[in-house]
Design a protein around this motif. Sequence first.
Motif, PDB file in Angstrom:
ATOM      1  N   CYS A  25       0.815  -1.213   0.000  1.00  0.00           N
ATOM      2  CA  CYS A  25       0.000   0.000   0.000  1.00  0.00           C
ATOM      3  C   CYS A  25       0.853   1.268   0.000  1.00  0.00           C
ATOM      4  O   CYS A  25       1.813   1.381   0.777  1.00  0.00           O
ATOM      5  CB  CYS A  25      -0.918   0.018   1.224  1.00  0.00           C
ATOM      6  SG  CYS A  25      -2.093  -1.346   1.271  1.00  0.00           S
ATOM      7  N   PHE A  36      -3.878   2.502   7.001  1.00  0.00           N
ATOM      8  CA  PHE A  36      -3.979   1.161   6.429  1.00  0.00           C
ATOM      9  C   PHE A  36      -3.740   0.049   7.446  1.00  0.00           C
ATOM     10  O   PHE A  36      -3.939  -1.126   7.130  1.00  0.00           O
ATOM     11  CB  PHE A  36      -2.950   1.006   5.300  1.00  0.00           C
ATOM     12  CG  PHE A  36      -3.016   2.083   4.259  1.00  0.00           C
ATOM     13  CD1 PHE A  36      -3.960   2.038   3.247  1.00  0.00           C
ATOM     14  CD2 PHE A  36      -2.134   3.152   4.286  1.00  0.00           C
ATOM     15  CE1 PHE A  36      -4.020   3.032   2.291  1.00  0.00           C
ATOM     16  CE2 PHE A  36      -2.186   4.157   3.331  1.00  0.00           C
ATOM     17  CZ  PHE A  36      -3.135   4.096   2.330  1.00  0.00           C
ATOM     18  N   TRP A  39      -6.201  -2.770   8.242  1.00  0.00           N
ATOM     19  CA  TRP A  39      -6.497  -3.705   7.161  1.00  0.00           C
ATOM     20  C   TRP A  39      -5.893  -5.075   7.442  1.00  0.00           C
ATOM     21  O   TRP A  39      -6.346  -6.078   6.887  1.00  0.00           O
ATOM     22  CB  TRP A  39      -5.965  -3.162   5.836  1.00  0.00           C
ATOM     23  CG  TRP A  39      -6.719  -1.979   5.316  1.00  0.00           C
ATOM     24  CD1 TRP A  39      -7.689  -1.267   5.965  1.00  0.00           C
ATOM     25  CD2 TRP A  39      -6.562  -1.379   4.038  1.00  0.00           C
ATOM     26  NE1 TRP A  39      -8.147  -0.248   5.163  1.00  0.00           N
ATOM     27  CE2 TRP A  39      -7.475  -0.283   3.982  1.00  0.00           C
ATOM     28  CE3 TRP A  39      -5.749  -1.625   2.941  1.00  0.00           C
ATOM     29  CZ2 TRP A  39      -7.586   0.528   2.856  1.00  0.00           C
ATOM     30  CZ3 TRP A  39      -5.847  -0.812   1.819  1.00  0.00           C
ATOM     31  CH2 TRP A  39      -6.765   0.254   1.781  1.00  0.00           C
ATOM     32  N   VAL A  43      -7.589  -8.659   5.821  1.00  0.00           N
ATOM     33  CA  VAL A  43      -7.078  -9.302   4.607  1.00  0.00           C
ATOM     34  C   VAL A  43      -7.139 -10.821   4.782  1.00  0.00           C
ATOM     35  O   VAL A  43      -7.080 -11.335   5.903  1.00  0.00           O
ATOM     36  CB  VAL A  43      -5.631  -8.865   4.288  1.00  0.00           C
ATOM     37  CG1 VAL A  43      -5.574  -7.388   3.934  1.00  0.00           C
ATOM     38  CG2 VAL A  43      -4.691  -9.180   5.437  1.00  0.00           C
ATOM     39  N   PRO A 243      -9.666  -3.545   1.401  1.00  0.00           N
ATOM     40  CA  PRO A 243      -8.782  -4.671   1.081  1.00  0.00           C
ATOM     41  C   PRO A 243      -9.410  -5.731   0.182  1.00  0.00           C
ATOM     42  O   PRO A 243      -8.705  -6.373  -0.602  1.00  0.00           O
ATOM     43  CB  PRO A 243      -8.437  -5.239   2.473  1.00  0.00           C
ATOM     44  CG  PRO A 243      -8.480  -4.053   3.366  1.00  0.00           C
ATOM     45  CD  PRO A 243      -9.637  -3.231   2.851  1.00  0.00           C
TER      46      PRO A 243
END
Length: 256
Positions: A25, A36, A39, A43, A243
């Motif tokens: 990212c 982020f 995330w 994921v 994601p």
Amino acid sequence: MQTVSSTPAVYRPRPRPDASRVLVCLSFCGGGTAPFRRWADVVPDDVELALICYPGRESRFGTPFARDWIALRDDVVGAVRGLAGRPYTLFGHSMGSWLAFETAAQLERLGVARPSALVVSGGVAPHRRGVRGSHIPRTADSDDVLVDWMRTFGQMSAVVANEPELRAIAVELLRADLAVSESYRFTEGTRATVPLRVLYGSGDTEPFDEVERDWKSLADGGFEAFELPGGHFYETDVWAGLPRWCTEPAPGAGRP
């Protein structure tokens, strides 16, 4: 436990060295890895999240800001090269969308493993930046204008805005990234040769159909584009769910 990898520019919120693929990212102008990090909780188990930290922030606070666009791109390219041992998707939001596009192109020029797919979010196509994006502030703008912009686009909390020292750091960081962004020049003929997925907010500042058309004109691989609810940073739950748009089948294989 959260750790910083041996490569200072790469932050892995939840290291998964045995994961079969990686989601890399790249952040927006004035941003870092923090937006982020959560995330890592959503994921898939076979994906490791790798966040690129630009110079001058977070674990690289003592590293000078990039001088210009090429310096920042090459810094990102160096970090991503170290992640190319497994299949990976390259994701970038706003300024990060242009960095993702240019990083993929530079890796191809260098003969280094390209990403399996490219996902760009919240950014006009790089060759249209001079025509669109008039809402973006400039380095010559006052601190108050930059703060107002960050507050409007959800990039600065009230806590930071009301704390002079934190506010000053945020403004300095944004101004440095704006200077880098302003030095970017698209090279005619640069293409996305891997599958490209474009994400864009329904309430963002440019018409979605034009953003889709402009990005598609740069795509030589598979292509698809989706308009998502919200503005430049989407709705909160949409951002949290991004994601899946990066880890589901590549463009052409269907909508997540």
